[in-house]
Design a protein around this motif. Structure first.
Motif: not given
Length: 179
Positions: A82-90, A101-112
């Motif tokens: 969780l800490v790594k994701i927050v730092i990577a997002a910033f 950044t939001l587009a990059g984080f949106a890719v794993p959502v449909p794959l879940q």
């Protein structure tokens, strides 16, 4: 000659010259093992059931201990991830902007959901492997406990087929996990 136990009935003992003498001799069948009483049989069956239940519990404990040990090894990864994701997002937002950044984080959502289906399939196949292993262990243990009887009755080939069939089921279940 008197024997130790008395069943209440006398037996005739032949002498060395072949003449039967009416002597106070007692039957030898009192020294032979008698059939077990119903209570003893129930205790023996209960002990066998307890033995198989204990083996099942040991197997389950082994699996549970392994899972607890894995969780203890990886539980820090939850917080660390969780800490790594927050730092990577910033960092990504500062380099690429928020839309990228939001587009990059949106890719794993449909794959879940696909990941969830694959995980359930793998788990069910692993349970089949464990059941096949338990069955094979049961058959091999049964053969080892009765090896004398198997040898005396000359049923080695039947037991070999039975063990190999259990092994084949285990290997097929193992193959299904990875295919």
């Amino acid at each position: 000659m008197k024997l130790v136990q008395n069943t209440g009935s006398k037996a005739h003992k032949p002498s060395s010259n072949g003449i039967v003498e009416d002597e106070d001799a007692y039957e030898m069948d009192t020294f032979l093992p008698q059939d077990k009483s119903d209570e003893e049989k129930q205790k023996a069956e209960g002990a066998e059931a307890d033995d198989s239940a204990a083996k099942g519990i040991v197997n389950l404990l082994g699996v549970d201990v392994q899972r607890v040990a894995e969780f203890c090894g990886y539980n820090m990864d939850l917080l660390r991830g969780l800490v790594k994701i927050v730092i990577a997002a910033f960092l990504l937002a500062s380099l690429l902007g928020w839309w990228s950044t939001l587009a990059g984080f949106a890719v794993p959502v449909p794959l879940q959901p696909l990941n969830r289906v694959a995980t359930r399939y793998y788990t069910s196949k692993q349970l089949e492997v464990m059941a096949a292993r338990d069955n094979k262990a049961y058959v091999v243990t049964e053969a080892l406990h009765g090896i004398r009887q198997i040898k005396f009755s000359a049923t080695e080939s039947q037991w070999e087929k039975r063990i190999l069939a259990a092994r084949e089921r285990e290997l097929q279940a193992q193959w299904n996990v990875y295919v």
